[in-house]
Design a protein around this motif. Structure first.
Motif, PDB file in Angstrom:
ATOM      1  N   MET A   1      -3.649  11.136   1.121  1.00  0.00           N
ATOM      2  CA  MET A   1      -4.716  10.148   1.096  1.00  0.00           C
ATOM      3  C   MET A   1      -5.606  10.322   2.316  1.00  0.00           C
ATOM      4  SD  MET A   1      -4.425   5.989   1.484  1.00  0.00           S
ATOM      5  CE  MET A   1      -3.105   5.859   0.277  1.00  0.00           C
ATOM      6  N   VAL A   2      -6.912  10.130   2.121  1.00  0.00           N
ATOM      7  CA  VAL A   2      -7.858  10.132   3.232  1.00  0.00           C
ATOM      8  C   VAL A   2      -8.581   8.792   3.219  1.00  0.00           C
ATOM      9  CG1 VAL A   2      -9.841  11.255   4.307  1.00  0.00           C
ATOM     10  CG2 VAL A   2      -8.154  12.633   3.065  1.00  0.00           C
ATOM     11  N   PHE A   3      -8.544   8.069   4.355  1.00  0.00           N
ATOM     12  CA  PHE A   3      -9.184   6.756   4.397  1.00  0.00           C
ATOM     13  C   PHE A   3      -9.967   6.574   5.695  1.00  0.00           C
ATOM     14  CE2 PHE A   3      -4.937   6.187   6.172  1.00  0.00           C
ATOM     15  CZ  PHE A   3      -5.145   5.403   7.292  1.00  0.00           C
ATOM     16  N   LYS A   4     -10.720   5.497   5.764  1.00  0.00           N
ATOM     17  CA  LYS A   4     -11.608   5.254   6.891  1.00  0.00           C
ATOM     18  C   LYS A   4     -10.874   4.595   8.048  1.00  0.00           C
ATOM     19  CE  LYS A   4     -16.034   3.049   8.060  1.00  0.00           C
ATOM     20  NZ  LYS A   4     -17.161   2.224   7.538  1.00  0.00           N
ATOM     21  N   GLY A   5     -10.955   5.219   9.233  1.00  0.00           N
ATOM     22  CA  GLY A   5     -10.411   4.616  10.441  1.00  0.00           C
ATOM     23  C   GLY A   5     -11.532   4.074  11.308  1.00  0.00           C
ATOM     24  N   GLU A   6     -11.234   3.783  12.555  1.00  0.00           N
ATOM     25  CA  GLU A   6     -12.246   3.262  13.464  1.00  0.00           C
ATOM     26  C   GLU A   6     -13.090   4.385  14.069  1.00  0.00           C
ATOM     27  OE1 GLU A   6     -10.252   0.904  16.349  1.00  0.00           O
ATOM     28  OE2 GLU A   6      -9.562  -0.605  14.899  1.00  0.00           O
ATOM     29  N   GLN A   7     -12.490   5.571  14.263  1.00  0.00           N
ATOM     30  CA  GLN A   7     -13.190   6.690  14.875  1.00  0.00           C
ATOM     31  C   GLN A   7     -13.654   7.733  13.858  1.00  0.00           C
ATOM     32  OE1 GLN A   7     -13.825   6.672  18.151  1.00  0.00           O
ATOM     33  NE2 GLN A   7     -12.742   4.726  18.336  1.00  0.00           N
ATOM     34  N   GLY A   8     -13.075   7.721  12.697  1.00  0.00           N
ATOM     35  CA  GLY A   8     -13.403   8.724  11.688  1.00  0.00           C
ATOM     36  C   GLY A   8     -12.401   8.662  10.551  1.00  0.00           C
ATOM     37  N   ARG A   9     -12.331   9.718   9.792  1.00  0.00           N
ATOM     38  CA  ARG A   9     -11.411   9.754   8.649  1.00  0.00           C
ATOM     39  C   ARG A   9      -9.981  10.010   9.117  1.00  0.00           C
ATOM     40  NH1 ARG A   9     -14.130  11.838   3.140  1.00  0.00           N
ATOM     41  NH2 ARG A   9     -16.158  10.840   3.419  1.00  0.00           N
TER      42      ARG A   9
ATOM     43  N   GLU B   1      -8.822  12.459  17.803  1.00  0.00           N
ATOM     44  CA  GLU B   1      -8.382  12.004  19.107  1.00  0.00           C
ATOM     45  C   GLU B   1      -9.134  10.724  19.482  1.00  0.00           C
ATOM     46  OE1 GLU B   1      -8.753  14.990  22.070  1.00  0.00           O
ATOM     47  OE2 GLU B   1      -6.941  16.059  21.453  1.00  0.00           O
ATOM     48  N   GLY B   2      -8.430   9.760  20.032  1.00  0.00           N
ATOM     49  CA  GLY B   2      -9.034   8.481  20.373  1.00  0.00           C
ATOM     50  C   GLY B   2      -8.801   7.420  19.328  1.00  0.00           C
ATOM     51  N   GLU B   3      -8.375   7.823  18.121  1.00  0.00           N
ATOM     52  CA  GLU B   3      -8.062   6.855  17.070  1.00  0.00           C
ATOM     53  C   GLU B   3      -6.747   6.153  17.424  1.00  0.00           C
ATOM     54  OE1 GLU B   3      -9.178   4.768  14.265  1.00  0.00           O
ATOM     55  OE2 GLU B   3     -10.014   6.740  13.696  1.00  0.00           O
ATOM     56  N   ASN B   4      -6.700   4.858  17.194  1.00  0.00           N
ATOM     57  CA  ASN B   4      -5.478   4.090  17.469  1.00  0.00           C
ATOM     58  C   ASN B   4      -4.510   4.256  16.291  1.00  0.00           C
ATOM     59  OD1 ASN B   4      -3.484   2.305  18.237  1.00  0.00           O
ATOM     60  ND2 ASN B   4      -4.908   0.720  18.905  1.00  0.00           N
ATOM     61  N   ILE B   5      -3.916   5.435  16.225  1.00  0.00           N
ATOM     62  CA  ILE B   5      -3.053   5.785  15.100  1.00  0.00           C
ATOM     63  C   ILE B   5      -1.822   4.887  15.049  1.00  0.00           C
ATOM     64  CG2 ILE B   5      -1.552   7.584  14.163  1.00  0.00           C
ATOM     65  CD1 ILE B   5      -4.412   8.156  13.597  1.00  0.00           C
ATOM     66  N   GLN B   6      -1.253   4.567  16.199  1.00  0.00           N
ATOM     67  CA  GLN B   6      -0.038   3.756  16.220  1.00  0.00           C
ATOM     68  C   GLN B   6      -0.288   2.374  15.608  1.00  0.00           C
ATOM     69  OE1 GLN B   6      -1.168   5.571  18.761  1.00  0.00           O
ATOM     70  NE2 GLN B   6       0.451   7.139  18.814  1.00  0.00           N
ATOM     71  N   LYS B   7      -1.436   1.777  15.922  1.00  0.00           N
ATOM     72  CA  LYS B   7      -1.783   0.469  15.372  1.00  0.00           C
ATOM     73  C   LYS B   7      -1.917   0.533  13.859  1.00  0.00           C
ATOM     74  CE  LYS B   7      -5.569  -2.903  15.277  1.00  0.00           C
ATOM     75  NZ  LYS B   7      -6.908  -3.231  15.836  1.00  0.00           N
ATOM     76  N   ILE B   8      -2.605   1.554  13.371  1.00  0.00           N
ATOM     77  CA  ILE B   8      -2.796   1.709  11.928  1.00  0.00           C
ATOM     78  C   ILE B   8      -1.465   1.983  11.240  1.00  0.00           C
ATOM     79  CG2 ILE B   8      -3.895   3.137  10.149  1.00  0.00           C
ATOM     80  CD1 ILE B   8      -6.216   3.527  12.145  1.00  0.00           C
ATOM     81  N   ALA B   9      -0.629   2.812  11.866  1.00  0.00           N
ATOM     82  CA  ALA B   9       0.687   3.109  11.295  1.00  0.00           C
ATOM     83  C   ALA B   9       1.520   1.835  11.182  1.00  0.00           C
ATOM     84  CB  ALA B   9       1.408   4.144  12.146  1.00  0.00           C
ATOM     85  N   ALA B  10       1.460   0.989  12.198  1.00  0.00           N
ATOM     86  CA  ALA B  10       2.212  -0.267  12.158  1.00  0.00           C
ATOM     87  C   ALA B  10       1.715  -1.172  11.028  1.00  0.00           C
ATOM     88  CB  ALA B  10       2.101  -0.987  13.501  1.00  0.00           C
ATOM     89  N   ASN B  11       0.387  -1.214  10.845  1.00  0.00           N
ATOM     90  CA  ASN B  11      -0.178  -2.027   9.761  1.00  0.00           C
ATOM     91  C   ASN B  11       0.315  -1.547   8.392  1.00  0.00           C
ATOM     92  OD1 ASN B  11      -1.617  -3.551  11.585  1.00  0.00           O
ATOM     93  ND2 ASN B  11      -3.542  -2.412  11.310  1.00  0.00           N
ATOM     94  N   LEU B  12       0.302  -0.234   8.210  1.00  0.00           N
ATOM     95  CA  LEU B  12       0.621   0.323   6.881  1.00  0.00           C
ATOM     96  C   LEU B  12       2.125   0.300   6.603  1.00  0.00           C
ATOM     97  CD1 LEU B  12      -1.898   3.293   6.635  1.00  0.00           C
ATOM     98  CD2 LEU B  12      -2.110   0.975   5.717  1.00  0.00           C
ATOM     99  N   THR B  13       2.933   0.654   7.595  1.00  0.00           N
ATOM    100  CA  THR B  13       4.374   0.699   7.342  1.00  0.00           C
ATOM    101  C   THR B  13       4.967  -0.713   7.140  1.00  0.00           C
ATOM    102  OG1 THR B  13       4.772   0.804   9.737  1.00  0.00           O
ATOM    103  CG2 THR B  13       4.751   2.898   8.513  1.00  0.00           C
ATOM    104  N   SER B  14       4.224  -1.715   7.570  1.00  0.00           N
ATOM    105  CA  SER B  14       4.715  -3.083   7.339  1.00  0.00           C
ATOM    106  C   SER B  14       4.504  -3.540   5.897  1.00  0.00           C
ATOM    107  CB  SER B  14       4.009  -4.055   8.298  1.00  0.00           C
ATOM    108  OG  SER B  14       2.633  -4.199   7.951  1.00  0.00           O
ATOM    109  N   ILE B  15       3.654  -2.830   5.149  1.00  0.00           N
ATOM    110  CA  ILE B  15       3.370  -3.253   3.766  1.00  0.00           C
ATOM    111  C   ILE B  15       3.753  -2.193   2.735  1.00  0.00           C
ATOM    112  CG2 ILE B  15       1.533  -4.839   4.448  1.00  0.00           C
ATOM    113  CD1 ILE B  15      -0.495  -2.736   3.551  1.00  0.00           C
ATOM    114  N   ILE B  16       4.370  -1.093   3.169  1.00  0.00           N
ATOM    115  CA  ILE B  16       4.869  -0.114   2.195  1.00  0.00           C
ATOM    116  C   ILE B  16       6.371  -0.313   2.045  1.00  0.00           C
ATOM    117  CG2 ILE B  16       5.166   1.718   3.931  1.00  0.00           C
ATOM    118  CD1 ILE B  16       4.419   3.717   1.708  1.00  0.00           C
ATOM    119  N   LYS B  17       6.801  -0.523   0.808  1.00  0.00           N
ATOM    120  CA  LYS B  17       8.198  -0.859   0.541  1.00  0.00           C
ATOM    121  C   LYS B  17       8.723  -0.024  -0.639  1.00  0.00           C
ATOM    122  CE  LYS B  17       7.988  -4.227   3.575  1.00  0.00           C
ATOM    123  NZ  LYS B  17       8.672  -4.106   4.890  1.00  0.00           N
ATOM    124  N   PRO B  18      10.040   0.194  -0.697  1.00  0.00           N
ATOM    125  CA  PRO B  18      10.613   0.878  -1.867  1.00  0.00           C
ATOM    126  C   PRO B  18      10.389   0.061  -3.126  1.00  0.00           C
ATOM    127  CG  PRO B  18      12.175   0.795  -0.047  1.00  0.00           C
ATOM    128  CD  PRO B  18      11.055  -0.118   0.322  1.00  0.00           C
TER     129      PRO B  18
END
Length: 238
Positions: free
Chosen positions: A172-180, A219-236
């Motif tokens: 998947m490719v989606f929109k971040g704060e700094q780029g794709r 570089e410069g994208e807050n990847i950890q923040k986005i990862a935390a957002n997404l992994t909190s809503i992805i479930k088996p």
């Protein structure tokens, strides 16, 4: 039908010609060349496998001890034919403009595989905007036995399945704060989260119950923040 789906179908069934495939071939010279090359490769491999067995081979094996040299010679011929087929395949593959389906090796790390995949496919996916819905995302996630329990919180440009090292992944490719940002979900597990920076990109690998979510962004994208957002809503899936 997008180019990746077209190539997967042609690779799995070189002689298949349905409406979607014919339309893709008619509207793209590159698709026509790819389809022709794969069809030729399939024909060469099929021809290489057609090895005539001597009529008296069974008699030689069962009743004639002197047949041992003949048997060795036949084995060498079989190996030579297989090598020729592999060589022909290599020549053709080298002339085809492949979109990589399997990247990396069994020993490559998830981070390295993800970065290589992003680099190789960026010319194709960076200009796309398919405005993918959350329903489509969960449909593509189904083979991996996961789903997003809430509406996906970012605009999604591109969504598909892909080869990922020795396995498969949701791509998947989606929109971040700094780029794709590119996201992969794969059933290849990892024991702990990994942050990485490579080739001008930042990323993270996050374990999720025997599987992994990998994010790669600029570089410069807050990847950890986005990862935390997404992994909190992805479930088996239940």
């Amino acid at each position: 039908m997008d180019d990746l789906e077209f190539r997967r179908m042609i690779l799995s069934e070189p002689k298949l010609r349905n409406k979607d495939i014919n339309d893709a071939i008619q509207h793209s010279e590159a698709n026509q060349v790819f389809a022709d090359d794969i069809l030729n490769l399939d024909a060469k491999i099929e021809q290489a496998m057609k090895v005539d067995v001597p009529d008296d081979l069974a008699d030689r094996i069962l009743f004639n001890h002197s047949a041992q040299p003949e048997k060795k010679s036949f084995t060498k011929q079989m190996l030579a034919m297989a090598a020729s087929a592999a060589f022909a395949a290599g020549l053709i593959i080298g002339q085809v403009n492949w979109t990589p389906l399997l990247i990396g090796s069994a020993n490559a790390s998830l981070a390295d595989t993800a970065v290589e995949h992003v680099i190789h496919e960026s010319p194709f996916v960076n200009n796309l905007d398919e405005s993918v819905s959350s329903t489509q995302i969960n449909a593509k996630l189904r083979p991996f036995a996961y789903q997003f329990t809430e509406t996906f919180p970012y605009h999604v440009y591109y969504l598909n399945h892909c080869g990922f090292g020795s396995s498969n992944a949701l791509h998947m490719v989606f929109k971040g704060e700094q780029g794709r940002i590119t996201l992969f979900v794969t059933n290849i597990g990892t024991e702990q989260a990994i942050d990485f920076n490579k080739d001008g990109m930042s990323g993270v690998v996050v374990p999720i119950e025997g599987s992994s979510v990998i994010l790669v962004g600029e570089e410069g994208e807050n990847i950890q923040k986005i990862a935390a957002n997404l992994t909190s809503i992805i479930k088996p899936t239940l």
